[in-house]
Design an enzyme around this catalytic site. Structure first.
Site, PDB file in Angstrom:
ATOM      1  N   ASN A 160       0.836  -1.204   0.000  1.00 61.18           N
ATOM      2  CA  ASN A 160       0.000   0.000   0.000  1.00 61.18           C
ATOM      3  C   ASN A 160       0.867   1.249   0.000  1.00 61.18           C
ATOM      4  OD1 ASN A 160      -2.515  -1.303   0.071  1.00 61.18           O
ATOM      5  ND2 ASN A 160      -2.358  -1.620   2.272  1.00 61.18           N
ATOM      6  N   CYS A 182      -5.622  -7.327  -3.359  1.00 63.27           N
ATOM      7  CA  CYS A 182      -6.100  -6.901  -2.045  1.00 63.27           C
ATOM      8  C   CYS A 182      -7.234  -7.823  -1.617  1.00 63.27           C
ATOM      9  CB  CYS A 182      -6.586  -5.453  -2.109  1.00 63.27           C
ATOM     10  SG  CYS A 182      -7.246  -4.820  -0.561  1.00 63.27           S
ATOM     11  N   HIS A 183      -7.285  -8.160  -0.323  1.00 55.65           N
ATOM     12  CA  HIS A 183      -8.296  -9.103   0.157  1.00 55.65           C
ATOM     13  C   HIS A 183      -9.530  -8.417   0.750  1.00 55.65           C
ATOM     14  CE1 HIS A 183      -5.437  -8.787   3.735  1.00 55.65           C
ATOM     15  NE2 HIS A 183      -6.519  -8.125   4.091  1.00 55.65           N
ATOM     16  N   HIS A 218      -9.506  -0.168  -1.794  1.00 52.40           N
ATOM     17  CA  HIS A 218      -9.987   0.251  -0.472  1.00 52.40           C
ATOM     18  C   HIS A 218     -11.192   1.188  -0.541  1.00 52.40           C
ATOM     19  CE1 HIS A 218      -5.764  -0.735   1.372  1.00 52.40           C
ATOM     20  NE2 HIS A 218      -6.553  -1.800   1.266  1.00 52.40           N
TER      21      HIS A 218
END
Length: 464
Positions: A160, A182-183, A218
């Site tokens: 990130n 990304c999870h 995000h």
């Protein structure tokens, strides 16, 4: 690489950040439990002792009875030898002082003195910008080295700020084959699976939940979700009605397995009530992309059912991981295999041509998301097949949501230019444009300069 029936051998993976305590061990576990691929992982890290520890841990794990494939772990003392001829490159680093969150302490806590609160501080807001200023010049170097030593390798980024790290790779080396993973969306799929179980008595794995993902890392959104052709939005709406005020915890096992990094999903549910779309990241990330609706002060944060990042806690957890690393190296603790739920190994298998795969991923926008600029890195679903990634046409976000997302896309492009040019003036413009920045311009400048002073060791080429 050597292709045999239903398997590929002698794969070379270069792992930049190979001294990682935690994520690296999960990756080792996933690799060892996959029968169809094997090879060598070259671990490169500026923290050489940690990379050497992982070499020992990885090779111990690979020789255990539970391992289903053969992997060797080798430390590379220079990045060139790690990358030379690599088939895949993994990048997962923390930019800043080795074995310390010194710079992140400034990223997160210095703005608090001025009344600006961040729940993570690594993607947007003041903390995200300064993290980008430290890490993007490093990624320019990675891109140059990849072009020199393994231009055809697939590059998987986990660092990130995800969007900007992936974006700078393409800016520096346009022909690079890179994507960001990304999870965060996985957690939302688990919440949808929870709704199926709660209201219909149906138990399913989150991978059975099909979602249309669109947005940026995000700050992703879902406008369609289904299970075996059944629309899940009505069930999600029932979940919001039931838990919107009280919150819903314990749906997923948190990555950090720690209260400070979980939430009650009240931000996510509030955004659904506002916009009619499912916000697909965790509350701690979502809150940072909005004006300070959820981050006005610690009392407001608590009322929304999540907690602010404390760097003290991160340092405590780092010490715990270092202790575990020493135990794994010495043999005091045995390595335990556990499927992480991450998509990395599935993606590698698909790119090798073993089994096609679909998942959410961060890639430059070639039109998969309408209403966002071409070339900007966006997050949507993509189809992985042999040596190809094909973005799925995701459509367009509704204007009220697109306005929120677009503001960040434009600002991230400004941050990118500021980092490429090493220009504090452009960075300060982006600093002031962030929705969390509520200070007058003079006070904002004071905060900006104070944060520069705290991280100037990693900003040697930046100038006003």
């Amino acid at each position: 690489m050597k292709y045999e029936k239903n398997c590929v051998k002698d794969i070379k993976i270069a792992y930049i950040g190979g001294g990682s305590r935690g994520w690296a061990w999960g990756f080792m576990s996933d690799l060892s439990l996959e029968e169809s691929i094997s090879g060598t992982v070259f671990l490169y890290d500026i923290d050489l002792p940690s990379a050497k520890a992982n070499e020992i841990i990885g090779n111990k794990a690979a020789r255990m009875e539970e391992a289903r494939s053969q992997w060797n772990y080798v430390v590379s003392e220079d990045i060139d030898s790690a990358l030379e001829g690599a088939d895949f490159v993994i990048i997962s680093i923390t930019p800043g002082t080795i074995l310390s969150f010194k710079e992140m302490r400034s990223d997160v806590h210095t703005p608090e003195k001025y009344g600006i609160y961040q729940s993570v501080g690594d993607t947007v807001g003041p903390g995200g910008l300064f993290r980008a200023m430290r890490v993007l010049p490093m990624y320019e170097g990675f891109a140059d080295k990849i072009r020199e030593h393994c231009p055809d390798a697939w590059v998987i980024n986990y660092t990130n700020p995800m969007t900007l790290c992936t974006r700078i790779l393409y800016e520096r080396f346009p022909l690079i084959k890179a994507f960001g993973c990304c999870h965060e969306v996985f957690g939302t799929q688990k919440i949808l699976a929870y709704a199926l179980k709660e209201f219909c008595g149906i138990t399913v794995d989150r991978r059975m939940i099909k979602t249309n993902v669109l947005g940026i890392n995000h700050f992703t959104w879902i406008d369609r979700a289904e299970y075996q052709g059944r629309d899940l939005f009505p069930l999600y709406e029932k979940l919001v009605e039931k838990y919107g005020e009280t919150g819903l915890e314990g749906v997923e096992k948190n990555h950090w397995a720690n209260k400070e990094f979980t939430s009650g999903n009240k931000v996510k549910f509030d955004l659904f009530k506002r916009y009619g779309l499912i916000a697909a990241a965790g509350d701690r990330h979502l809150a940072e992309f909005c004006p300070p609706w959820y981050l006005k002060n610690p009392e407001v944060v608590a009322s929304w059912g999540f907690m602010l990042t404390t760097v003290d806690k991160r340092e405590q957890m780092l010490e715990e991981r270092l202790k575990r690393s020493r135990a794994l190296v010495s043999g005091e603790e045995a390595f335990k295999f556990q499927v992480t739920g991450e998509d990395g190994v599935y993606q590698i298998k698909a790119l090798l041509g073993l089994e096609d795969f679909m998942c959410n991923v961060n890639l430059p926008n070639t039109g998969q998301i309408q209403g966002l600029p071409k070339g900007a890195v966006v997050e949507s679903n993509a189809f992985f097949t042999r040596n190809r990634i094909i973005p799925v046409q995701a459509g367009r976000l509704p204007d009220p949501v697109n306005i929120l997302v677009l503001r960040h896309v434009i600002n991230q492009e400004m941050i990118l230019k500021a980092c490429v040019d090493r220009d504090y003036h452009q960075a300060f413009q982006a600093f002031c444009n962030d929705p969390l920045m509520t200070l007058d311009v003079r006070t904002a400048k004071t905060l900006f300069c104070e944060m520069i002073d705290h991280t100037k060791e990693f900003l040697p080429d930046y100038r006003w």
